[in-house]
Design an enzyme around this catalytic site. Structure first.
Site, mmCIF file in Angstrom:
data_model
loop_
_atom_site.group_PDB
_atom_site.id
_atom_site.type_symbol
_atom_site.label_atom_id
_atom_site.label_comp_id
_atom_site.label_asym_id
_atom_site.label_seq_id
_atom_site.Cartn_x
_atom_site.Cartn_y
_atom_site.Cartn_z
ATOM 1 N N CYS A 123 0.808 -1.234 0.000
ATOM 2 C CA CYS A 123 0.000 0.000 0.000
ATOM 3 C C CYS A 123 0.835 1.275 0.000
ATOM 4 C CB CYS A 123 -0.955 0.005 1.184
ATOM 5 S SG CYS A 123 -0.144 0.276 2.780
ATOM 6 N N CYS A 143 14.624 1.070 11.216
ATOM 7 C CA CYS A 143 14.122 1.944 12.258
ATOM 8 C C CYS A 143 12.678 2.287 11.883
ATOM 9 C CB CYS A 143 15.016 3.185 12.306
ATOM 10 S SG CYS A 143 14.735 4.251 13.687
#
Length: 156
Positions: A123, A143
């Site tokens: 998406c 991260c």
């Protein structure tokens, strides 16, 4: 959002695969909280040490909050001390091949220097960034913003 698929980062094996129709900006705003929308659709960052999954030690899978695609396994999560959940690799990685993962890498120069953005392959949600200072042979630190994730505990 225009709904078009931007080109993938040249380091990313494979190509984006759309499994879910693109939603309009208004539809994303209805589906997500304000913070989830800011981070995943607006390429924002949650404040360090504020994420709900930073200290999560349960076994399971981290999925995209927008489309539910599996992204990171708890087995590859570690404490980097940076303030965001960190992973040494994406779920589905085989050696250096990320073609079977749920992520794509993109060049990000938004702060005036080059970083590598991590987005959901399904998406295109902004998840965070990957840096070359992680553990193990690959030396990667994904991260990732907690707010971009949905954790599903492993069934016992």
């Amino acid at each position: 959002m225009s709904g078009s698929v931007p080109d993938a980062h040249p380091l990313t094996p494979g190509s984006p695969t759309k499994h879910e129709p693109s939603l309009t900006k208004r539809e994303w705003q209805k589906k997500l909280t304000a913070e989830q929308f800011y981070v995943t659709r607006g390429k924002g960052t949650e404040p360090p040490f504020s994420g709900i999954y930073l200290n999560n030690k349960e076994s399971g899978m981290y999925h995209c909050v927008c489309c539910d695609s599996p992204l990171f396994s708890s087995e590859k999560k570690y404490c980097s001390g940076t303030g965001w959940p960190s992973f040494s690799e994406a779920h589905g990685t085989c050696g250096s091949d990320e073609s079977n993962t749920g992520i794509l890498r993109r060049v990000d120069t938004s702060l005036g220097w080059v970083r590598t953005e991590v987005v959901c392959k399904q998406c295109e949600a902004h998840l965070g960034h990957v840096f070359p200072d992680g553990p193990g042979p690959a030396g990667q630190r994904f991260c990732i913003n907690s707010v971009a994730l949905k954790f599903k505990p492993r069934r016992r």
